[in-house]
Design a protein around this motif. Structure first.
Motif, mmCIF file in Angstrom:
data_model
loop_
_atom_site.group_PDB
_atom_site.id
_atom_site.type_symbol
_atom_site.label_atom_id
_atom_site.label_comp_id
_atom_site.label_asym_id
_atom_site.label_seq_id
_atom_site.Cartn_x
_atom_site.Cartn_y
_atom_site.Cartn_z
ATOM 1 N N PRO A 50 -7.996 53.828 -118.515
ATOM 2 C CA PRO A 50 -8.973 54.897 -118.332
ATOM 3 C C PRO A 50 -8.397 56.305 -118.489
ATOM 4 O O PRO A 50 -9.148 57.253 -118.695
ATOM 5 C CB PRO A 50 -9.502 54.673 -116.912
ATOM 6 C CG PRO A 50 -8.483 53.835 -116.239
ATOM 7 C CD PRO A 50 -7.806 53.034 -117.310
ATOM 8 N N ASP A 51 -7.094 56.437 -118.441
ATOM 9 C CA ASP A 51 -6.462 57.741 -118.612
ATOM 10 C C ASP A 51 -6.331 58.138 -120.087
ATOM 11 O O ASP A 51 -6.037 59.274 -120.410
ATOM 12 C CB ASP A 51 -5.082 57.748 -117.958
ATOM 13 C CG ASP A 51 -4.190 56.639 -118.483
ATOM 14 O OD1 ASP A 51 -4.688 55.503 -118.659
ATOM 15 O OD2 ASP A 51 -2.996 56.893 -118.721
ATOM 16 N N ARG A 52 -6.585 57.199 -120.974
ATOM 17 C CA ARG A 52 -6.461 57.440 -122.413
ATOM 18 C C ARG A 52 -7.587 58.351 -122.889
ATOM 19 O O ARG A 52 -8.700 58.289 -122.393
ATOM 20 C CB ARG A 52 -6.510 56.102 -123.141
ATOM 21 C CG ARG A 52 -6.138 56.178 -124.572
ATOM 22 C CD ARG A 52 -6.080 54.768 -125.164
ATOM 23 N NE ARG A 52 -5.631 54.873 -126.508
ATOM 24 C CZ ARG A 52 -4.393 54.659 -126.926
ATOM 25 N NH1 ARG A 52 -3.485 54.274 -126.065
ATOM 26 N NH2 ARG A 52 -4.061 54.814 -128.177
ATOM 27 N N ASP A 53 -7.323 59.178 -123.867
ATOM 28 C CA ASP A 53 -8.329 60.064 -124.452
ATOM 29 C C ASP A 53 -9.287 59.202 -125.276
ATOM 30 O O ASP A 53 -8.960 58.766 -126.378
ATOM 31 C CB ASP A 53 -7.650 61.120 -125.326
ATOM 32 C CG ASP A 53 -8.610 62.121 -125.927
ATOM 33 O OD1 ASP A 53 -9.818 61.830 -126.030
ATOM 34 O OD2 ASP A 53 -8.142 63.204 -126.314
ATOM 35 N N ASP A 54 -10.472 58.936 -124.709
ATOM 36 C CA ASP A 54 -11.399 58.014 -125.364
ATOM 37 C C ASP A 54 -11.934 58.564 -126.681
ATOM 38 O O ASP A 54 -12.119 57.812 -127.647
ATOM 39 C CB ASP A 54 -12.539 57.624 -124.426
ATOM 40 C CG ASP A 54 -13.323 58.808 -123.891
ATOM 41 O OD1 ASP A 54 -12.864 59.955 -123.988
ATOM 42 O OD2 ASP A 54 -14.419 58.567 -123.357
ATOM 43 N N ALA A 55 -12.165 59.862 -126.775
ATOM 44 C CA ALA A 55 -12.695 60.440 -128.016
ATOM 45 C C ALA A 55 -11.667 60.349 -129.142
ATOM 46 O O ALA A 55 -11.988 59.905 -130.252
ATOM 47 C CB ALA A 55 -13.116 61.886 -127.788
ATOM 48 N N ALA A 56 -10.443 60.737 -128.861
ATOM 49 C CA ALA A 56 -9.393 60.690 -129.887
ATOM 50 C C ALA A 56 -9.096 59.248 -130.308
ATOM 51 O O ALA A 56 -8.911 58.964 -131.488
ATOM 52 C CB ALA A 56 -8.119 61.364 -129.373
ATOM 53 N N THR A 57 -9.075 58.351 -129.333
ATOM 54 C CA THR A 57 -8.816 56.946 -129.636
ATOM 55 C C THR A 57 -9.942 56.362 -130.483
ATOM 56 O O THR A 57 -9.691 55.643 -131.455
ATOM 57 C CB THR A 57 -8.640 56.146 -128.331
ATOM 58 O OG1 THR A 57 -7.565 56.711 -127.590
ATOM 59 C CG2 THR A 57 -8.337 54.685 -128.619
#
Length: 91
Positions: A50-57
């Motif tokens: 959940p800490d990952r940048d969801d938009a960039a990923t």
């Protein structure tokens, strides 16, 4: 493989992109299954991190999928770095 929801529209778009020469896919239904698998994998990864940048990923995964379907790398990158349209534009 559902006849409802996003699947029929995604299949239509895959076929249209192949017909226009933007995708190189021999089997649009298989391409749809691949896209669905990518989407499920992305969802699982984002849920696990959940800490990952969801938009960039999401942009990076989409760019990779477009390239997998035969789109040139520069064009896939250009498409995936465009700003998204306003939702009101489609209401």
């Amino acid at each position: 493989v559902s006849e409802h929801g996003l699947a029929p529209r995604a299949l239509r778009d895959i076929k249209a992109a192949a017909a226009a020469g933007r995708f190189t896919v021999d089997d649009p239904e298989l391409a749809l299954a691949i896209a669905g698998g990518v989407l499920l994998g992305l969802g699982a990864m984002l849920a696990a991190h959940p800490d990952r940048d969801d938009a960039a990923t999401s942009d990076e995964v989409t760019e990779g999928l477009l390239r997998l379907f035969g789109m040139p790398a520069k064009l896939a990158h250009k498409i995936c770095t465009r700003p998204l349209p306003e939702i009101d534009a489609y209401a």
